[in-house]
Design a protein around this motif. Structure first.
Motif, PDB file in Angstrom:
ATOM      1  N   GLY A 296      30.066  35.393  48.731  1.00 49.02           N
ATOM      2  CA  GLY A 296      29.826  36.234  50.199  1.00 49.02           C
ATOM      3  C   GLY A 296      30.873  36.172  50.961  1.00 49.02           C
ATOM      4  O   GLY A 296      31.009  36.962  52.146  1.00 49.02           O
TER       5      GLY A 296
ATOM      6  N   VAL B 189      34.770  35.884  52.305  1.00 45.01           N
ATOM      7  CA  VAL B 189      36.056  36.441  51.863  1.00 45.01           C
ATOM      8  C   VAL B 189      37.409  35.777  52.663  1.00 45.01           C
ATOM      9  O   VAL B 189      38.416  36.382  52.519  1.00 45.01           O
ATOM     10  CB  VAL B 189      36.334  37.930  51.774  1.00 45.01           C
ATOM     11  N   HIS B 190      37.049  34.695  53.644  1.00 43.18           N
ATOM     12  CA  HIS B 190      37.947  34.097  54.537  1.00 43.18           C
ATOM     13  C   HIS B 190      38.679  32.865  53.615  1.00 43.18           C
ATOM     14  O   HIS B 190      37.905  32.131  53.182  1.00 43.18           O
ATOM     15  CB  HIS B 190      37.481  33.594  55.670  1.00 43.18           C
TER      16      HIS B 190
ATOM     17  N   ILE C  51      42.020  31.716  54.190  1.00 42.49           N
ATOM     18  CA  ILE C  51      42.998  31.113  54.783  1.00 42.49           C
ATOM     19  C   ILE C  51      42.841  29.556  55.000  1.00 42.49           C
ATOM     20  O   ILE C  51      43.663  28.761  54.600  1.00 42.49           O
ATOM     21  CB  ILE C  51      43.387  31.438  56.417  1.00 42.49           C
TER      22      ILE C  51
ATOM     23  N   ASN D 176      43.192  28.211  51.324  1.00 41.23           N
ATOM     24  CA  ASN D 176      44.702  27.896  51.246  1.00 41.23           C
ATOM     25  C   ASN D 176      45.552  26.977  51.680  1.00 41.23           C
ATOM     26  O   ASN D 176      46.188  26.320  50.854  1.00 41.23           O
ATOM     27  CB  ASN D 176      45.195  29.578  51.246  1.00 41.23           C
TER      28      ASN D 176
ATOM     29  N   LYS E 262      38.240  33.408  46.417  1.00 41.53           N
ATOM     30  CA  LYS E 262      37.251  33.720  47.179  1.00 41.53           C
ATOM     31  C   LYS E 262      36.227  34.314  46.813  1.00 41.53           C
ATOM     32  O   LYS E 262      36.114  34.960  45.839  1.00 41.53           O
ATOM     33  CB  LYS E 262      37.815  34.565  48.428  1.00 41.53           C
TER      34      LYS E 262
ATOM     35  N   THR F  75      26.973  32.418  55.073  1.00 39.43           N
ATOM     36  CA  THR F  75      27.321  32.068  53.776  1.00 39.43           C
ATOM     37  C   THR F  75      27.129  30.624  53.446  1.00 39.43           C
ATOM     38  O   THR F  75      27.481  30.144  52.307  1.00 39.43           O
ATOM     39  CB  THR F  75      28.849  32.286  53.293  1.00 39.43           C
TER      40      THR F  75
END
Lengths: 819, 203
Positions: free
Chosen positions: A709, A711-712, A714, A717, A735, A763
């Protein structure tokens, strides 16, 4: 495919014929009229087809009386996202049927026998993946449901309108094509900057829409008539089909708390003079316009003469933002995304290392490529799946158009379908079997197709022989309804080391194809030098010779110094490069790289508040100097062991930066820059380890994922890069990851530590669920959580083993755990 | 009727200090070089900006027990009730810097994570700037009518649940007017978007 039969005997002249000659008139605004009659904010206007059918019918009637000959059904938002299919008070099919019923009744009442009903299809109000969360195929499915009902009720055409994303427009057009054979009109909402919200310019919209086979293309909504002139001009410059123009009655503004549109019918009508001159031929109105606007506009326009419709000859491919035209300026098609003869690339495909492939794309873009060729075929991988993933991922990081390069027709269709824009297709040739497989795809999805001059008999030895095959391909393409402008002939070049005459044959073929077919051409230039030393020298000269003979495109390596020199000098000499600006820039760059090949530049200023020991590698990493870190590592490897460099230099440097970050003397961009420098040092070491055949030192395997749910990515990563720097193997699940996938990977890879990231309160429950499932199936695995919304409290509540407030803390935890 | 608000990307004043603050830079540690770097990045980032917003004005009714009659139905929120005290009308707005910026962040991050992080922070500062500018325009509009505005309030603040996004999106339809959409998770796409409520009261 269960297409609905739309070949009923037609009562009136086919709209396809009518629309080409003279003017055709659409209705004007609908929503704004209904709001004037009491439609409340947030109320769905399509329900009024049932609850206020008299008003809807009356509106259509008024427009017909005003002179409109295409009625737009009140179905802008009638889709299965907003209406239940068959249940409730307002099932989708009932709403659409009522809307079409209202339109037909109005036509009947008006006594007009020259009016057509267009099924109005608006955008879904959702952004498609990867920008939003709506998958492309789901969008196609939703549009199909609406269109199928409309077609069953007997509409005359499909109007796809107010599209502000070319990708969604493509989904809608494909849906219509797969459901019926009715004519399709596309109109898009270009904003004040003359672009769609997702960036496409009018040229791109024309290329994509005509590629998909619409009957007319144009612009509606967003702005008033005057602001539309430039967009209409550009549409008309490239469109061979009629151009549609349905402006608002100016821009809405508030006056004493009330919204008003202030372009009156008379002013609206006058404003159509430049629009008609610019090439608009199918005319109407959008928000704020009324039957009075249409009446005044029609009366005015009928005193004008439409611009004659012409077949345009532009050869265009596009991405989701811009078009690349094959014309005077030679087009550079980067060839590096291809495993042939590249062991590293093959390994990346086997390892599913998408990042590596993306980097190949970005490097070519930076070096000046206009188009990227994409070939990911390898016998041991699933090419269809890989092609789909690489095309999608490439289109999130680069706006260059792609050339889909595969011999697998299924991979080709999958890519063309999912591609955001009008792709280049590599390739078709003179073999009947290949043309039968590829041409239907070109016809269905649009595209510019590379045509190789080879057939069942092989490659002819003469230029005339190659021309003969090209002619045959053109003829067969025409039978499939593919225009010659959508073909680019590759007359093939073979190495002069095998056949000394081959360069001349190829060059002669370029001329013949231009002279006799008026065809565009492309070449895989570097084949000419196969088997010779210092190939780049031959390639550069041959490239110049081919450009002089009219070559339109080269499939080449943008890293090739000689080819790039040839390209820039040719353009300067042929006055293609205005004032030699590009040449001068290229010459300057060349001078810089030749003088100092390892010039290093920081992306962000290095941290100032850290003490650095006097060692070149540590300094390079702390200061974030990528190229320097790699160069020093090369040197160190001559006398030091890999593990020594990792432990005593790389990790030491990262620790210095990490501690600075914790003390707030080093900040996020600097930390990342150091991580990237460490990474480049690390890749040098890795390459040496791989080359020497010994096994890589890994401290342990860690799984990282952004939860379902969310999608961030950064934050995730950043953690990944740092962990890798510290010598861990990181399995990055990406993600929006299902809990089941995390558990499955943990069990399969025997994972000791999982890092989960969530950025939104909504989420956190998904994170909790993932932990719960992990506890059940892998009770010994530790879970470390992080992300903007998390706190120690949350972390305790959902039962994580560790809350890491930033990336460094995750590293510290891993160091503890794997010690 | 929903009204579009236009602002050109060239006219957005993005403050480099805000960007550095978003990146966690301590105020006393910002060097001239940092500032220059951010200024350069802002100009590069500007190419990807496509600022857009839309708004409309609605009636609102404050009731007992922190219940509020919003244009999309009755809700309960202590924080919003407090924020809207004395208001009979509200503005609802949605603002964004556009979908191309999401791509911009991705492109930059693929080239350099460091630069990607700076781009991300610039995006956050830019969308706040769009909100501030729109907020100011609405304030001026209201001033003429003898009204004042409360501080803007977004779903997710205090106890105002994200669920309110659904209602906001239904009445305002920012997908149509500014290209802002709502994902199933109630998060907006494009990523750098803001939706908010502003109370209007008589001065």
């Amino acid at each position: 495919m269960n297409k609905i039969d739309t070949s009923n005997p037609v009562r009136k002249t086919d709209i396809r014929e009518i629309i080409k000659d003279g003017f055709t008139f659409f209705e004007g605004g609908c929503g704004t009229i209904l709001q004037g009659k009491g439609l409340k904010p947030g109320e769905q206007p399509e329900k009024w087809n049932i609850t206020h059918s008299d008003i809807i019918m009356g509106m259509h009637y008024d427009y017909l009386k005003a002179g409109a000959n295409i009625v737009k059904t009140n179905t802008f938002g009638a889709n299965s996202l907003k209406y239940e299919l068959a249940n409730g008070e307002f099932p989708l099919s009932t709403v659409i049927k009522a809307a079409i019923g209202n339109a037909k009744s109005a036509i009947k009442k008006s006594g007009r026998n020259d009016a057509y009903v267009a099924l109005d299809v608006g955008p879904l109000g959702k952004l498609l993946k990867p920008l939003g969360d709506l998958p492309f195929e789901r969008a196609v499915g939703i549009f199909k449901t609406t269109i199928k009902i409309g077609v069953q009720e007997g509409v005359d055409l499909i109007l796809i309108e107010t599209m502000n994303d070319i990708y969604e427009a493509k989904a809608a057009i494909l849906a219509a094509k797969e459901v019926c054979n009715l004519p399709i009109i596309l109109t898009c909402a270009f904003d004040e900057s003359g672009k769609l919200l997702t960036g496409a310019d009018p040229k791109t919209v024309v290329a994509v829409a005509e590629g998909l086979g619409v009957m007319a293309v144009g612009v509606n909504c967003s702005v008033g008539p005057l602001q539309m002139v430039d967009v209409v001009k550009e549409l008309s410059e490239y469109a061979s089909v009629p151009v549609v123009c349905c402006p608002n009655a100016g821009m809405p503004r508030t006056e004493n708390g009330k919204t008003v549109y202030d372009v009156t019918p008379d002013i609206f009508a006058e404003a159509f003079t430049p629009l008609v001159e610019a090439g608009a031929q199918v005319l109407g109105g959008c928000c704020g316009t009324t039957p009075d606007h249409i009446k005044a506009m029609r009366e005015h326009v009928l005193t004008l003469t439409p611009k004659p419709l012409e077949e345009k000859k532009h050869t265009l491919i596009t991405s989701y933002t811009h078009a690349v035209e094959f014309d005077k300026r030679p087009i550079l098609i980067g060839e590096r995304i291809n495993p042939t003869g590249k062991s590293k690339f093959k390994q990346a495909l086997r390892d599913h290392n998408i990042d590596y492939i993306l980097q190949e794309g970005l490097t070519q873009e930076d070096k000046g490529a206009h188009v990227l060729d994409v070939n990911v075929g390898l016998p041991e991988i699933d090419e269809v799946e890989m092609m789909q993933e690489v095309v999608t991922e490439l289109q999130t990081v680069t706006a260059l158009p792609l050339q889909i390069d595969t011999t697998d027709p299924i991979a080709m269709e999958t890519a063309l379908r999912l591609y955001n824009g009008k792709a280049m297709i590599n390739s078709v040739n003179g073999k009947e079997e290949v043309m039968e497989a590829i041409f239907p795809l070109v016809k269905k999805y649009g595209g510019v197709c590379v045509a190789l001059t080879i057939d069942e008999g092989g490659i002819p030895e003469t230029a005339e022989g190659r021309l003969r095959i090209a002619k045959n391909i053109f003829k067969r393409a025409e039978e499939y309804g593919i225009s010659p402008k959508d073909l680019i002939v590759d007359p093939l070049c073979m190495s002069i080391s095998a056949d000394p005459g081959s360069a001349d044959v190829t060059l002669d073929a370029l001329c013949l194809i231009k002279e006799e077919l008026n065809g565009k051409t492309s070449l895989g230039v570097s084949n000419i030098s196969f088997g010779l030393p210092n190939r780049d020298l031959i390639n550069g000269t041959f490239f110049t010779m081919a450009m002089q003979r009219g070559l339109n495109a080269a499939i080449m390596n943008p890293n090739s110094r000689e080819m790039m020199k040839a390209y820039y000098t040719f353009n300067a000499l042929k006055a293609i490069d205005e004032n030699c600006m590009e040449y001068i820039e290229h010459a300057d760059e060349l001078a810089v790289t030749e003088a100092a090949p390892t010039a290093d530049k920081n992306v962000v200023p290095a941290a100032s508040g850290v003490e650095t020991p006097n060692d070149p590698l540590i300094t390079a990493i702390v200061k974030g100097l990528k190229d320097r870190a790699a160069a020093v590592t090369e040197d160190y490897l001559k006398e030091k062991e890999s593990i020594d460099i990792i432990d005593n230099y790389l990790i030491k440097a990262l620790d210095i930066v990490g501690k600075g970050f914790e003390k707030k003397t080093v900040f996020l961009p600097q930390l990342l820059m150091s991580a990237e420098a460490a990474n480049s040092a690390f890749s040098v070491i890795k390459a040496k380890i791989v080359a020497s055949g010994s096994k890589e030192e890994s401290k342990g395997k860690i799984v990282v994922a952004t939860v379902k749910g969310d999608v961030h990515d950064i934050g995730k990563n950043i953690v990944k890069v740092l962990l890798e720097n510290y010598g861990y193997d990181v399995i990055d699940l990406g993600k929006d990851v299902d809990p089941e996938k995390v558990v499955e990977t943990v069990l399969k890879e025997d994972i000791k530590l999982v890092g989960l990231s969530a950025l939104m309160t909504t989420t956190v429950p998904a994170m909790e669920e993932t932990i719960k499932q992990l506890r059940k199936s892998a009770p010994d695995t530790k879970v470390c959580v992080g992300g903007a919304v998390l706190t120690q409290e949350y972390s305790d509540m959902i039962g994580a083993d560790k809350y890491a407030k930033d990336a460094m803390e995750t590293v510290r935890y891993a160091e503890e755990l794997f010690a | 009727m929903t009204v579009k608000y236009s602002i050109r990307k060239e006219d957005l004043n993005i403050n480099p200090y805000d960007v550095l603050r978003y990146l966690g830079y301590a105020k006393d540690r910002i060097t001239e070089e940092d500032e220059r770097m951010v200024d350069e990045c802002i100009e590069e980032a500007r190419e990807f900006l496509s600022p857009k917003a839309c708004y409309d004005r609605y009636h609102v009714e404050l009731m007992d027990d922190n219940r509020i009659l919003m244009p999309y139905g009755e809700i309960e929120s202590k924080s919003l009730s407090y924020n809207l005290s004395g208001c009979k009308e509200i503005y609802i707005f949605a603002a964004t810097i556009g979908a191309s910026y999401d791509r911009g962040i991705k492109t930059m991050s693929a080239r350099s994570m460091a630069k990607g992080s700076v781009f991300n922070a610039i995006g956050a500062a830019a969308v706040e700037e769009v909100c501030d500018r729109l907020n100011e325009e609405l304030r001026l509009k209201s001033e003429v009518l003898g009204e004042k505005l409360k501080t803007r309030f977004s779903p997710g603040y205090g106890d105002l649940s994200l669920d309110n996004q659904k209602g906001l999106f239904r009445v305002l339809d920012p997908a149509k007017h500014a290209g802002i959409t709502l994902k199933d998770t109630l998060i907006m796409a494009p990523e750098k978007s803001v939706s908010a409520i502003i109370g209007i009261y008589d001065a």
